[in-house]
Design a protein around this motif. Structure first.
Motif, mmCIF file in Angstrom:
data_model
loop_
_atom_site.group_PDB
_atom_site.id
_atom_site.type_symbol
_atom_site.label_atom_id
_atom_site.label_comp_id
_atom_site.label_asym_id
_atom_site.label_seq_id
_atom_site.Cartn_x
_atom_site.Cartn_y
_atom_site.Cartn_z
ATOM 1 N N GLN A 280 -10.946 -8.079 3.389
ATOM 2 C CA GLN A 280 -12.177 -8.647 2.844
ATOM 3 C C GLN A 280 -12.011 -9.121 1.402
ATOM 4 O O GLN A 280 -12.959 -9.135 0.620
ATOM 5 N N GLY A 281 -10.773 -9.493 1.031
ATOM 6 C CA GLY A 281 -10.524 -9.992 -0.320
ATOM 7 C C GLY A 281 -10.231 -8.912 -1.336
ATOM 8 O O GLY A 281 -10.154 -9.210 -2.534
ATOM 9 N N PHE A 282 -10.002 -7.642 -0.886
ATOM 10 C CA PHE A 282 -9.720 -6.539 -1.801
ATOM 11 C C PHE A 282 -8.550 -5.711 -1.271
ATOM 12 O O PHE A 282 -8.368 -5.578 -0.052
ATOM 13 N N CYS A 283 -7.738 -5.158 -2.188
ATOM 14 C CA CYS A 283 -6.643 -4.279 -1.804
ATOM 15 C C CYS A 283 -7.226 -2.891 -1.507
ATOM 16 O O CYS A 283 -7.737 -2.215 -2.413
ATOM 17 N N LEU A 284 -7.155 -2.478 -0.226
ATOM 18 C CA LEU A 284 -7.732 -1.210 0.207
ATOM 19 C C LEU A 284 -6.690 -0.381 0.948
ATOM 20 O O LEU A 284 -5.623 -0.871 1.327
ATOM 21 N N ILE A 285 -7.038 0.905 1.184
ATOM 22 C CA ILE A 285 -6.127 1.838 1.844
ATOM 23 C C ILE A 285 -6.283 1.705 3.354
ATOM 24 O O ILE A 285 -7.405 1.742 3.876
ATOM 25 N N LYS A 290 -4.024 8.724 2.721
ATOM 26 C CA LYS A 290 -4.884 9.636 1.971
ATOM 27 C C LYS A 290 -5.895 8.864 1.129
ATOM 28 O O LYS A 290 -5.588 7.811 0.571
ATOM 29 N N CYS A 291 -7.150 9.387 1.022
ATOM 30 C CA CYS A 291 -8.206 8.761 0.225
ATOM 31 C C CYS A 291 -9.078 9.840 -0.396
ATOM 32 O O CYS A 291 -8.994 11.017 -0.021
ATOM 33 N N THR A 292 -9.937 9.426 -1.362
ATOM 34 C CA THR A 292 -10.894 10.361 -1.973
ATOM 35 C C THR A 292 -12.319 9.832 -1.934
ATOM 36 O O THR A 292 -13.242 10.523 -2.349
ATOM 37 N N HIS A 293 -12.522 8.573 -1.429
ATOM 38 C CA HIS A 293 -13.864 8.003 -1.357
ATOM 39 C C HIS A 293 -13.885 6.918 -0.279
ATOM 40 O O HIS A 293 -12.897 6.168 -0.119
ATOM 41 N N PRO A 294 -15.006 6.805 0.474
ATOM 42 C CA PRO A 294 -15.065 5.812 1.554
ATOM 43 C C PRO A 294 -14.824 4.380 1.086
ATOM 44 O O PRO A 294 -14.289 3.558 1.840
ATOM 45 N N SER A 295 -15.197 4.043 -0.178
ATOM 46 C CA SER A 295 -15.039 2.663 -0.658
ATOM 47 C C SER A 295 -13.581 2.252 -0.764
ATOM 48 O O SER A 295 -13.271 1.070 -0.884
ATOM 49 N N GLN A 296 -12.663 3.232 -0.708
ATOM 50 C CA GLN A 296 -11.247 2.916 -0.838
ATOM 51 C C GLN A 296 -10.617 2.495 0.490
ATOM 52 O O GLN A 296 -9.500 1.978 0.491
ATOM 53 N N CYS A 297 -11.314 2.684 1.598
ATOM 54 C CA CYS A 297 -10.721 2.522 2.929
ATOM 55 C C CYS A 297 -11.143 1.205 3.588
ATOM 56 O O CYS A 297 -12.276 0.742 3.418
ATOM 57 N N LEU A 318 -17.222 -12.067 3.804
ATOM 58 C CA LEU A 318 -16.145 -12.007 2.824
ATOM 59 C C LEU A 318 -16.719 -11.662 1.445
ATOM 60 O O LEU A 318 -17.741 -12.194 1.039
ATOM 61 N N GLY A 319 -16.080 -10.759 0.749
ATOM 62 C CA GLY A 319 -16.558 -10.322 -0.560
ATOM 63 C C GLY A 319 -17.356 -9.045 -0.500
ATOM 64 O O GLY A 319 -17.764 -8.525 -1.534
ATOM 65 N N THR A 320 -17.602 -8.537 0.721
ATOM 66 C CA THR A 320 -18.260 -7.236 0.890
ATOM 67 C C THR A 320 -17.322 -6.345 1.696
ATOM 68 O O THR A 320 -16.424 -6.818 2.387
ATOM 69 N N VAL A 321 -17.536 -5.034 1.585
ATOM 70 C CA VAL A 321 -16.713 -4.078 2.324
ATOM 71 C C VAL A 321 -17.614 -3.103 3.054
ATOM 72 O O VAL A 321 -18.794 -2.908 2.706
ATOM 73 N N CYS A 322 -17.037 -2.485 4.085
ATOM 74 C CA CYS A 322 -17.771 -1.497 4.873
ATOM 75 C C CYS A 322 -17.654 -0.138 4.208
ATOM 76 O O CYS A 322 -16.551 0.351 3.965
ATOM 77 N N CYS A 327 -22.380 -2.808 5.173
ATOM 78 C CA CYS A 327 -21.692 -3.847 4.409
ATOM 79 C C CYS A 327 -22.314 -3.908 3.014
ATOM 80 O O CYS A 327 -23.513 -4.195 2.877
ATOM 81 N N VAL A 328 -21.530 -3.624 2.003
ATOM 82 C CA VAL A 328 -22.069 -3.570 0.638
ATOM 83 C C VAL A 328 -21.143 -4.335 -0.296
ATOM 84 O O VAL A 328 -19.973 -4.549 -0.010
ATOM 85 N N ARG A 329 -21.705 -4.757 -1.437
ATOM 86 C CA ARG A 329 -20.874 -5.312 -2.506
ATOM 87 C C ARG A 329 -19.962 -4.200 -3.025
ATOM 88 O O ARG A 329 -20.411 -3.073 -3.197
ATOM 89 N N PRO A 330 -18.707 -4.516 -3.257
ATOM 90 C CA PRO A 330 -17.759 -3.429 -3.558
ATOM 91 C C PRO A 330 -18.029 -2.742 -4.889
ATOM 92 O O PRO A 330 -18.259 -3.367 -5.903
ATOM 93 N N ALA A 331 -18.011 -1.425 -4.811
ATOM 94 C CA ALA A 331 -17.976 -0.575 -5.998
ATOM 95 C C ALA A 331 -16.870 0.429 -5.717
ATOM 96 O O ALA A 331 -17.113 1.604 -5.479
#
Length: 353
Positions: A280-285, A290-297, A318-322, A327-331
């Protein structure tokens, strides 16, 4: 501010040989805790000239986290240099962030000594007649050799002549006023004996262009680096059109760029450091890491590791993540301890061109 690199020298003082040449090696230790490509430069002291110094094994090294590398510096002092004390130091800086990640090594000194003044002795006049005869013979020999083209100039490693030919066949006057081989010259033992800086199989050869086959940094045209037996651009190199032409594996707008980390924007997986993926246009896990927050995945679900969970998002714009089914704007939460534990590395699976 902690040191980025430790730079040490094998000696603090070098004694020149009879030809005015010397060599010293510097050891560079990486203290950044991450992989980095560095470039070395000579810092002359006083009347020392930078052109006296050469890097027989190239000026760049790629260091692993806590890795070390040896950078030899060879110097040749031209005839006629005024006697006195000279010296230089070595600066080492990260190619991707030279303004913050740099350090200077210790000074290395050397002394240029005055030529010994011969003791005058009474002139042996009885030699005048003999010398006249010798000069006559030499003049005849020189005339014969000149008519046959025998004046071929100084050989490899010898000081250049003041008149043409300044150097012998297949040689040219190089740095330090010393004869070095041109491309095709046979008889070299190191890159420093070639005008091209490259010696392969005792023959001076041209350096390779982008995507050319190589064995060391000396085989590639500057500012290319030899990476996985291929000449590739370092971060900042302009002229790429494919990711595999860059050491970093990332080419954007014809320039090699460093890969980015968790939460940074991207266009493809080549933009992200391993094991991250472009989603979705972002480098994610990815799922399973391993992760520590849902926004990282990429899945938006984190239970210590990224997993698909029971609730999946619809196809997000595009530009939002799950994040937890929405579906939210990434934080995106960047956990520096997690990033350090993951030990993100540049992607290594770069296919040969």
């Amino acid at each position: 501010m902690p040191r980025a690199f430790d730079v040490t020298a094998t000696t603090s003082s070098v004694q020149l040989d009879a030809a005015g040449q010397g060599e010293v090696s510097f050891t560079v230790s990486n203290k950044l805790g991450m992989g980095v490509t560095v470039r070395a430069t000579v810092v002359p002291d006083g009347n020392t000239r930078a052109e006296w110094m050469q890097f027989p094994d190239g000026v760049e090294r790629t260091l692993s986290p806590d890795g070390t590398a040896v950078i030899p510096v060879r110097f040749s002092i031209p005839p006629g240099t005024p006697p006195g004390s000279y010296g230089f130091a070595l600066d080492v800086a990260s190619i991707s962030n030279p303004d913050e990640h740099y350090d200077r090594g210790p000074s290395v000194a050397f002394t240029v000594r005055a030529a010994a003044v011969p003791v005058k002795k009474p002139f042996p006049w009885w030699l005048v007649a003999l010398a006249a005869g010798v000069l006559l013979i030499v003049g005849v020999v020189v005339a014969i050799l000149s008519s046959r083209g025998g004046d071929e100039g100084p050989g490899l490693g010898v000081a250049c002549a003041k008149k043409e030919p300044r150097c012998g066949k297949d040689l040219t006057c190089g740095t330090g006023n010393v004869c070095v081989g041109t491309a095709g010259f046979k008889g070299c033992a190191s890159g420093g004996q070639c005008a091209t800086g490259r010696c392969e199989g005792d023959t001076c050869q041209e350096r390779m262009a982008l995507t050319g086959t190589c064995n060391s940094a000396d085989d590639c045209n500057e500012p290319l680096a030899c990476h996985e037996a291929t000449c590739r651009g370092l971060a900042g190199f302009n002229g790429c059109d494919k990711p595999e032409q860059c050491v970093t594996g990332r080419c954007e707008a014809s320039a090699c760029k460093e890969q980015v980390t968790l939460g940074d924007t991207c266009d493809s997986n080549d933009d992200c450091r391993s094991p991250l993926t472009c989603h979705q246009g972002f480098c994610l896990i990815p799922v399973g890491e391993k992760c520590t927050h849902p926004s990282q995945c990429v899945s938006g679900v984190c239970n210590g590791t990224c997993n698909r969970g029971a609730v999946l998002c619809p196809r997000c714009p595009l530009g939002t993540v799950c994040v937890e089914g929405q579906c939210v704007r990434p934080a995106i939460i960047r956990d520096h301890r997690l990033l350090q534990e993951m030990q993100l590395e540049p992607r290594r699976s770069i296919p040969n061109p």
